[in-house]
Design a protein around this motif. Structure first.
Motif, PDB file in Angstrom:
ATOM      1  N   THR A 115     -19.344  -2.035  -6.268  1.00 12.09           N
ATOM      2  CA  THR A 115     -17.879  -2.022  -6.319  1.00 12.09           C
ATOM      3  C   THR A 115     -17.388  -0.597  -6.117  1.00 12.09           C
TER       4      THR A 115
ATOM      5  N   ALA B 165      -9.671  -2.118  -4.937  1.00  9.27           N
ATOM      6  CA  ALA B 165     -11.117  -1.983  -5.062  1.00  9.27           C
ATOM      7  C   ALA B 165     -11.791  -2.831  -3.994  1.00  9.27           C
TER       8      ALA B 165
ATOM      9  N   ASP C 110     -14.129   1.987  -6.101  1.00 10.73           N
ATOM     10  CA  ASP C 110     -12.763   2.242  -6.538  1.00 10.73           C
ATOM     11  C   ASP C 110     -12.044   2.994  -5.417  1.00 10.73           C
TER      12      ASP C 110
ATOM     13  N   THR D 291     -15.324  -4.970  -3.595  1.00 14.35           N
ATOM     14  CA  THR D 291     -16.479  -5.451  -4.353  1.00 14.35           C
ATOM     15  C   THR D 291     -17.305  -6.409  -3.505  1.00 14.35           C
TER      16      THR D 291
ATOM     17  N   LYS E 247     -11.052  -3.884 -10.520  1.00 13.30           N
ATOM     18  CA  LYS E 247     -12.138  -2.934 -10.302  1.00 13.30           C
ATOM     19  C   LYS E 247     -13.351  -3.377 -11.126  1.00 13.30           C
TER      20      LYS E 247
END
Length: 293
Positions: free
Chosen positions: A163, A5, A165, A7, A222
């Motif tokens: 964020t 992920a 994925d 972020t 995530k």
């Protein structure tokens, strides 16, 4: 564990968006937390701005089935239509649902709300109409369309997180289709470009909403990893022990040096910040490395 992920938590100086209007009075959106009222730019407004500015909406197709919705078919899905990367629900025939591959929080003001009403009118246009039609603005205000109005105004430091994925980008399980790695990396980089240079149109005015502070990077989790540790109080970024610990777990921090945050030198020394272009370029390189392109 593999990092899967991306972020980022961001501090930006941006205006709030507006909620419902009552007559000729418009109010900004607000939330109640910590026993105080704070202005916000909603996550829906932010996501739409990011999708639009990134260019991901350029191939958007819509259709009507009771309500307007994104067009989704076996030939046009999230694997080959960038506009569907932000998620969709299509009810034409078979109902298809795909969640977004990226998530944005509300951008919440760092200081509680202080009302700043602004008062305006359309006197110039009303006067122009009155002259052309032999009317008097004072005596025929309703006929010339004279309309005073007011709205709340708020531009302040706000914090939001995004964020992505990375495992979900370019995939559409409804049709068992998946984009190539190059396309996945390009979509993520387009989102990063939009966040880096984000600008908003508010009440007809251009609003520069670029980050003044950012922290993040590739993560095993995530989630909005820095959401709970980035705080600004009285225009000073709070350099808590937890923020420092989290940042030092393989993440990066960036600072826009413009004296927006009063403790810039302390931030730079404590978090070993880089400049904003370098920060986003580093993230793009890590994304390309993740996808092997």
């Amino acid at each position: 564990m593999n990092k899967k992920a991306l972020t980022i938590t961001i501090v930006a100086n941006m205006t709030s968006n507006y909620s419902e209007s009552l007559g000729n009075i418009a109010s900004v959106q607000k939330v109640f937390r910590n026993r105080k009222v704070y202005t916000i730019r909603s996550r829906e407004s932010l996501k739409n701005a990011i999708m639009t500015q990134s260019g991901l909406y350029e191939d958007l197709k819509t259709e009507i089935d009771g309500a307007v919705q994104k067009k989704v078919t076996e030939e046009s899905n999230a694997s080959n239509c960038r506009a569907l990367e932000g998620g969709y629900m299509n009810t034409s025939g078979t109902t298809y649902i795909r969640n977004s591959s990226f998530y944005v929080t509300d951008a919440i003001s760092c200081e509680s709300f202080v009302s700043q009403p602004r008062f305006h009118n359309n006197l110039y246009m009303a006067t122009n109409y009155a002259k052309e039609n032999g009317l008097n603005v004072q005596n025929h205000a309703d006929q010339v369309g004279l309309m005073p109005y007011q709205y709340e105004y708020d531009k302040s430091l706000k914090i939001y997180s995004i964020t992505i994925d990375l495992e979900m980008v370019g995939k559409d399980d409804n049709f068992q289709e998946e984009a190539e790695a190059e396309e996945k990396a390009e979509r993520v980089c387009m989102l990063l470009n939009a966040v880096e240079t984000l600008s908003l149109i508010v009440k007809g005015n251009m609003d520069n909403a670029e980050p003044v502070f950012a922290v993040g990077g590739l993560s095993e989790r995530k989630t909005h990893y820095f959401e709970n540790v980035v705080h600004v109080k009285e225009d000073r970024l709070e350099l808590s022990e937890d923020l420092i610990i989290k940042k030092n777990q393989g993440f990066h921090a960036a600072l826009l040096k413009g004296q927006t945050l009063e403790n810039e030198k302390e931030i730079e020394e404590t978090l070993k910040t880089m400049n904003m272009p370098e920060f986003f370029q580093t993230l793009k390189e890590e994304v390309r490395e993740y996808y092997g392109v």
